[in-house]
Design a protein around this motif. Sequence first.
Motif, PDB file in Angstrom:
ATOM      1  N   LEU A 159     131.143  21.704 -15.270  1.00  0.00           N
ATOM      2  CA  LEU A 159     129.372  21.499 -14.929  1.00  0.00           C
ATOM      3  C   LEU A 159     128.402  23.099 -15.120  1.00  0.00           C
ATOM      4  CD1 LEU A 159     127.060  20.628 -13.573  1.00  0.00           C
ATOM      5  CD2 LEU A 159     128.056  21.297 -10.869  1.00  0.00           C
ATOM      6  N   ASP A 160     127.500  23.257 -15.224  1.00  0.00           N
ATOM      7  CA  ASP A 160     126.830  24.259 -15.814  1.00  0.00           C
ATOM      8  C   ASP A 160     126.451  24.684 -14.429  1.00  0.00           C
ATOM      9  OD1 ASP A 160     124.978  26.448 -16.210  1.00  0.00           O
ATOM     10  OD2 ASP A 160     123.797  25.309 -17.117  1.00  0.00           O
ATOM     11  N   PRO A 161     126.760  25.718 -14.101  1.00  0.00           N
ATOM     12  CA  PRO A 161     125.912  26.045 -12.680  1.00  0.00           C
ATOM     13  C   PRO A 161     124.939  26.162 -12.225  1.00  0.00           C
ATOM     14  CG  PRO A 161     128.010  27.337 -12.851  1.00  0.00           C
ATOM     15  CD  PRO A 161     127.169  26.358 -14.144  1.00  0.00           C
ATOM     16  N   GLN A 162     123.909  26.814 -13.360  1.00  0.00           N
ATOM     17  CA  GLN A 162     122.302  26.706 -13.427  1.00  0.00           C
ATOM     18  C   GLN A 162     121.858  25.927 -13.858  1.00  0.00           C
ATOM     19  OE1 GLN A 162     121.420  29.513 -12.680  1.00  0.00           O
ATOM     20  NE2 GLN A 162     118.522  29.172 -12.411  1.00  0.00           N
ATOM     21  N   ALA A 163     122.129  24.751 -14.250  1.00  0.00           N
ATOM     22  CA  ALA A 163     122.386  22.847 -13.990  1.00  0.00           C
ATOM     23  C   ALA A 163     121.570  22.346 -12.373  1.00  0.00           C
ATOM     24  CB  ALA A 163     122.616  21.991 -14.967  1.00  0.00           C
ATOM     25  N   VAL A 164     122.298  22.588 -11.302  1.00  0.00           N
ATOM     26  CA  VAL A 164     122.223  21.816  -9.869  1.00  0.00           C
ATOM     27  C   VAL A 164     121.319  23.142 -10.033  1.00  0.00           C
ATOM     28  CG1 VAL A 164     122.872  21.896  -7.956  1.00  0.00           C
ATOM     29  CG2 VAL A 164     124.535  21.551 -10.183  1.00  0.00           C
ATOM     30  N   VAL A 165     120.687  24.270  -9.484  1.00  0.00           N
ATOM     31  CA  VAL A 165     119.684  24.712  -9.206  1.00  0.00           C
ATOM     32  C   VAL A 165     118.796  24.844 -10.160  1.00  0.00           C
ATOM     33  CG1 VAL A 165     118.092  27.258  -9.656  1.00  0.00           C
ATOM     34  CG2 VAL A 165     121.068  27.230  -9.245  1.00  0.00           C
TER      35      VAL A 165
ATOM     36  N   ASN B 119     112.661  31.685 -10.093  1.00  0.00           N
ATOM     37  CA  ASN B 119     114.095  32.327 -11.424  1.00  0.00           C
ATOM     38  C   ASN B 119     115.531  32.893 -10.394  1.00  0.00           C
ATOM     39  OD1 ASN B 119     112.345  33.612 -13.360  1.00  0.00           O
ATOM     40  ND2 ASN B 119     111.426  34.653 -11.844  1.00  0.00           N
ATOM     41  N   ALA B 120     115.984  31.405  -9.093  1.00  0.00           N
ATOM     42  CA  ALA B 120     116.632  31.391  -8.665  1.00  0.00           C
ATOM     43  C   ALA B 120     118.014  31.635 -10.047  1.00  0.00           C
ATOM     44  CB  ALA B 120     116.705  30.769  -7.769  1.00  0.00           C
ATOM     45  N   ARG B 121     119.356  31.998  -9.370  1.00  0.00           N
ATOM     46  CA  ARG B 121     119.986  32.386 -10.261  1.00  0.00           C
ATOM     47  C   ARG B 121     121.298  32.139  -9.411  1.00  0.00           C
ATOM     48  NH1 ARG B 121     119.621  31.343 -15.094  1.00  0.00           N
ATOM     49  NH2 ARG B 121     121.737  32.423 -15.610  1.00  0.00           N
ATOM     50  N   SER B 122     122.244  31.343  -9.797  1.00  0.00           N
ATOM     51  CA  SER B 122     123.755  31.089  -9.275  1.00  0.00           C
ATOM     52  C   SER B 122     124.740  30.712 -10.105  1.00  0.00           C
ATOM     53  CB  SER B 122     123.775  29.554  -8.843  1.00  0.00           C
ATOM     54  OG  SER B 122     124.788  29.331  -8.114  1.00  0.00           O
TER      55      SER B 122
ATOM     56  N   ALA C 180     128.868  35.028  -2.473  1.00  0.00           N
ATOM     57  CA  ALA C 180     129.654  34.270  -2.691  1.00  0.00           C
ATOM     58  C   ALA C 180     129.364  32.332  -4.188  1.00  0.00           C
ATOM     59  CB  ALA C 180     129.639  32.844  -1.864  1.00  0.00           C
ATOM     60  N   GLY C 181     128.297  33.165  -4.409  1.00  0.00           N
ATOM     61  CA  GLY C 181     127.368  33.279  -6.131  1.00  0.00           C
ATOM     62  C   GLY C 181     126.169  31.907  -5.907  1.00  0.00           C
ATOM     63  N   MET C 182     125.655  31.566  -4.447  1.00  0.00           N
ATOM     64  CA  MET C 182     125.039  30.650  -3.999  1.00  0.00           C
ATOM     65  C   MET C 182     123.756  31.053  -4.673  1.00  0.00           C
ATOM     66  SD  MET C 182     125.697  29.020  -0.164  1.00  0.00           S
ATOM     67  CE  MET C 182     127.264  29.462   0.086  1.00  0.00           C
ATOM     68  N   ALA C 183     122.756  30.021  -5.283  1.00  0.00           N
ATOM     69  CA  ALA C 183     121.257  30.504  -5.260  1.00  0.00           C
ATOM     70  C   ALA C 183     120.166  30.450  -3.879  1.00  0.00           C
ATOM     71  CB  ALA C 183     120.453  30.372  -6.452  1.00  0.00           C
ATOM     72  N   VAL C 184     119.860  31.843  -3.751  1.00  0.00           N
ATOM     73  CA  VAL C 184     118.400  30.625  -2.819  1.00  0.00           C
ATOM     74  C   VAL C 184     117.261  30.949  -3.299  1.00  0.00           C
ATOM     75  CG1 VAL C 184     117.955  32.597  -0.744  1.00  0.00           C
ATOM     76  CG2 VAL C 184     119.607  33.536  -2.151  1.00  0.00           C
ATOM     77  N   LEU C 185     116.889  29.398  -3.126  1.00  0.00           N
ATOM     78  CA  LEU C 185     116.472  28.823  -3.537  1.00  0.00           C
ATOM     79  C   LEU C 185     114.804  29.014  -3.090  1.00  0.00           C
ATOM     80  CD1 LEU C 185     117.935  25.572  -3.623  1.00  0.00           C
ATOM     81  CD2 LEU C 185     117.212  27.082  -5.562  1.00  0.00           C
ATOM     82  N   GLY C 186     114.634  29.934  -1.784  1.00  0.00           N
ATOM     83  CA  GLY C 186     113.293  30.395  -1.214  1.00  0.00           C
ATOM     84  C   GLY C 186     113.335  30.196   0.220  1.00  0.00           C
TER      85      GLY C 186
END
Length: 428
Positions: A23-29, A52-55, A99-105
Motif C-alpha cells: 500500500l502506498d502510504p500517501q494514497a491513504v492521505v 500538503n500533508a505527507r505520511s 511515527a510517520g503519521m500525516a497531520v491532516l489539520g
Amino acid sequence: MRTEELAWLPATQILARSGARELDPQAVVRAHLEAIDRFDGRIHAYIYVDRNARSASGVGVAVKDSQPVAGMPWTYATPSWKDRIATEDAVPVARSRKAGMAVLGKTNLPELAAAIGTTNTLFPATNNPWRQGITPGGSSGGSAAAVAAGMATVALGEDMGGSVRIPASCCGVVGLRPTPDRIPCEMVDAAGLSSRGTLGRSVADVRYLFSVASATEPHASSSKSAHRIGMALDSSLGADAACQAACRRAADALRSAGHFVEEIAWDPEPVAAGYAVVRRASMASFPADLSTFGPGIRQLAEQGKSLTAMDYFHAFESATNAANRAVNAPLHTAYDFLITPTLGMLPMAIERVPAFLGDEWRRYVQFVLPVSFAKVPAVSLPAGLHEGLPVGVQLVGQLGEEYALLDFAEALEAMEGFGFQRPPGLEN
C-alpha cells in the motif's frame, strides 16, 4: 480497492500493508483529503486542512485546535487568538509525526473547550456525520466527526469533563480518556483534571495512537477469564431510557461471556456542583482578553474572577470526595472495571445542546464527570443506534491501566451489536 475505501482502513491494517509495501502510504492521505473535500462542506469538522500533508506510514491524524501544531492556526475557538499560529508541535503531535503519521489539520471545538457541543463565533458549527443538524458532542466534536466520516484515521482530543468521551458517543466512535498526564501536556492545568486522549474507529486504532502519544508499549493484561464489573445505570438526575438500554445490553453480553456484573450506586450531583466552580475559575484564568469572549463564556469567566481560594478548595474537595465514593472506592474494593452509559441523554439538535454548567448539562454528563475527578482511565465504546443515532457505553478501568481497559473494551467490541458502524450518506 477504490480510492475512497482507503479512507476507512483501520490504522492497524494501514501499518501492516504499507510496511509490507502492499500500500502506498500517501494514497491513504489522498483518500482522507478527498473525503474532506466531499463531506466537510456540510460537516465542518476541520478549521484548517494541510493539503500538503505527507505520511511515511499512511495513518492520518486530526488534531483538536486546543493543541498546537507548528505552522497551523491555534485559535482555541476564541476571538482573542483568531490569528495565532503555533510555532511548535504539542508533544503527542510531535510523537505522531515521528511515527510517520500525516497531520491532516486542526479540528473544531467550542470556545475555550467550554461546551458539550461544537459551536463558536469563529467557524461554522460542526455537524454530526450521522445526521445534519445534530450535535457531534464536545468539546472534541471536530475530532470525533472527522474520524466518524473517514476524514482521518485517528484523532487527538482532550478530556477535562468528558470532552473525548461525549463526542465519541455522539458520533459512534471509540474515545479514550487516559489517566491524566499519561499523554504529556506542555500547558498548565491547575486542576489536574484534563487528559489528552485519542479517538478512532476501533479499540485497536485508539490503542495504537495512545501508544505513540504516550510513548508506552502495549503490554499483556490480566489473564483472568472472568472479571467483576460494577454497573451504574441511573442517578437522582435520571437518564434517557435508550442510554440505559445500551448499558444493559453491554452488561448482558458481558455476563454471557462469563463476567460477573452487578449494579452499584451513582451520585454525580456533588461532582457537578464542584466542577461548576472549578471550571468557572479555569475560564477566568485564561491568558486572554475576557471582553472578546462570547457572552456565555464571558459571564462564566467573570463569575470565576469573583471566586475566592477557599471557594475553589471546598468545591474541588467536595467533588473529589464524591467521585472517590462513586468510582474509586468500588474499583479499589470490589470490581476490576465499571460500566455506565456514556451519556445521560441522547444526541440532540445543535440548537438544543444544554447550556454549559446548567441543570440539563448535569444530566448529560452525569456518568463521565465523576470519572474525570476520580482521575482513572475510561473509554467510550459504540453500543448500537437509537432511532438512527449512535449510543455509547463507558468502561472505566484502574488507575494507570489503560492497556488492560482497552483489552477489556476490545472484547466487548467484538460482541454482536457493539463497535463502529459507517454513517449513512458518506458514499459519494
